[in-house]
Design a protein around this motif. Sequence first.
Motif, mmCIF file in Angstrom:
data_model
loop_
_atom_site.group_PDB
_atom_site.id
_atom_site.type_symbol
_atom_site.label_atom_id
_atom_site.label_comp_id
_atom_site.label_asym_id
_atom_site.label_seq_id
_atom_site.Cartn_x
_atom_site.Cartn_y
_atom_site.Cartn_z
ATOM 1 N N ASN A 82 10.174 40.235 30.962
ATOM 2 C CA ASN A 82 10.120 38.911 31.583
ATOM 3 C C ASN A 82 10.366 37.774 30.601
ATOM 4 O O ASN A 82 10.370 36.612 30.998
ATOM 5 C CB ASN A 82 8.753 38.680 32.235
ATOM 6 N N TYR A 83 10.538 38.109 29.338
ATOM 7 C CA TYR A 83 10.616 37.088 28.295
ATOM 8 C C TYR A 83 11.970 37.072 27.603
ATOM 9 O O TYR A 83 12.487 38.120 27.186
ATOM 10 C CB TYR A 83 9.522 37.313 27.253
ATOM 11 N N ALA A 84 12.511 35.871 27.487
ATOM 12 C CA ALA A 84 13.614 35.668 26.565
ATOM 13 C C ALA A 84 13.062 35.719 25.148
ATOM 14 O O ALA A 84 11.909 35.339 24.906
ATOM 15 C CB ALA A 84 14.286 34.323 26.815
ATOM 16 N N MET A 85 13.881 36.193 24.226
ATOM 17 C CA MET A 85 13.459 36.312 22.838
ATOM 18 C C MET A 85 14.390 35.512 21.954
ATOM 19 O O MET A 85 15.592 35.389 22.233
ATOM 20 C CB MET A 85 13.465 37.773 22.408
ATOM 21 N N GLY A 86 13.828 34.988 20.898
ATOM 22 C CA GLY A 86 14.622 34.218 19.964
ATOM 23 C C GLY A 86 14.316 34.588 18.525
ATOM 24 O O GLY A 86 13.227 35.083 18.224
ATOM 25 N N ALA A 141 19.291 32.694 16.953
ATOM 26 C CA ALA A 141 19.889 33.419 18.079
ATOM 27 C C ALA A 141 18.842 33.608 19.156
ATOM 28 O O ALA A 141 17.641 33.611 18.883
ATOM 29 C CB ALA A 141 20.429 34.770 17.637
ATOM 30 N N THR A 142 19.323 33.767 20.390
ATOM 31 C CA THR A 142 18.430 34.036 21.500
ATOM 32 C C THR A 142 19.092 35.015 22.453
ATOM 33 O O THR A 142 20.319 35.119 22.506
ATOM 34 C CB THR A 142 18.048 32.735 22.239
ATOM 35 N N ILE A 143 18.261 35.740 23.192
ATOM 36 C CA ILE A 143 18.748 36.716 24.150
ATOM 37 C C ILE A 143 17.910 36.603 25.417
ATOM 38 O O ILE A 143 16.688 36.410 25.348
ATOM 39 C CB ILE A 143 18.701 38.139 23.554
ATOM 40 N N SER A 144 18.572 36.715 26.548
ATOM 41 C CA SER A 144 17.873 36.583 27.820
ATOM 42 C C SER A 144 16.954 37.782 28.068
ATOM 43 O O SER A 144 17.042 38.795 27.381
ATOM 44 C CB SER A 144 18.883 36.442 28.961
ATOM 45 N N THR A 174 16.305 31.443 28.231
ATOM 46 C CA THR A 174 16.583 31.245 26.815
ATOM 47 C C THR A 174 16.504 29.764 26.459
ATOM 48 O O THR A 174 16.627 28.884 27.330
ATOM 49 C CB THR A 174 17.968 31.774 26.448
ATOM 50 N N SER A 175 16.323 29.500 25.185
ATOM 51 C CA SER A 175 16.264 28.123 24.711
ATOM 52 C C SER A 175 16.580 28.104 23.226
ATOM 53 O O SER A 175 16.338 29.083 22.512
ATOM 54 C CB SER A 175 14.879 27.525 24.953
ATOM 55 N N ALA A 230 15.215 25.590 21.451
ATOM 56 C CA ALA A 230 14.165 24.742 20.907
ATOM 57 C C ALA A 230 12.915 25.530 20.555
ATOM 58 O O ALA A 230 12.296 26.146 21.441
ATOM 59 C CB ALA A 230 13.805 23.650 21.918
ATOM 60 N N PRO A 231 12.498 25.497 19.306
ATOM 61 C CA PRO A 231 11.283 26.225 18.920
ATOM 62 C C PRO A 231 10.061 25.830 19.753
ATOM 63 O O PRO A 231 9.221 26.682 20.065
ATOM 64 C CB PRO A 231 11.094 25.839 17.448
ATOM 65 N N ARG A 232 9.970 24.570 20.126
ATOM 66 C CA ARG A 232 8.778 24.111 20.837
ATOM 67 C C ARG A 232 8.629 24.748 22.210
ATOM 68 O O ARG A 232 7.542 24.719 22.796
ATOM 69 C CB ARG A 232 8.807 22.586 20.991
ATOM 70 N N GLU A 233 9.681 25.333 22.726
ATOM 71 C CA GLU A 233 9.614 25.936 24.058
ATOM 72 C C GLU A 233 9.157 27.395 24.023
ATOM 73 O O GLU A 233 8.949 28.004 25.065
ATOM 74 C CB GLU A 233 10.968 25.822 24.754
ATOM 75 N N TYR A 234 8.988 27.937 22.828
ATOM 76 C CA TYR A 234 8.560 29.324 22.703
ATOM 77 C C TYR A 234 7.047 29.394 22.596
ATOM 78 O O TYR A 234 6.433 28.661 21.836
ATOM 79 C CB TYR A 234 9.236 29.977 21.490
#
Length: 123
Positions: A31-35, A49-52, A103-104, A106-110
Amino acid sequence: QVQLVESGGGLVQAGGSLRLSCASSGLTFSNYAMGWFRQAPGKEREFVATISSRGSRTVNADSVRGRFTISRDNAKNMVYLQMNSLKPEDTAIYYCAAKFYFTSYAPREYSYWGQGTQVTVSS
């Protein structure tokens, strides 16, 4: 309790490769996008980088495009960062992070972060 644990960092010569891994627990990983983010001494944390959540979409920062590849294995609750053609400017602490669904950059969204793994590239 959510845990993200990075591994695979180290010292490598310019032009070399490393593969970072991030093991997750305590969340429904699919359920989580990862960065992946990185932070060099004296600099702000920056997007790498990020992945859905299902792995269908990936985005790389311009600085690593064509050299780094993010991937994930939802069956193993793992996310990876394959880093090729490493440069001294890639030297930093690398962090993996989790964000619900989208995905995002922006660090603040994680919501969740690992403790980081050091990557050092010598010239």
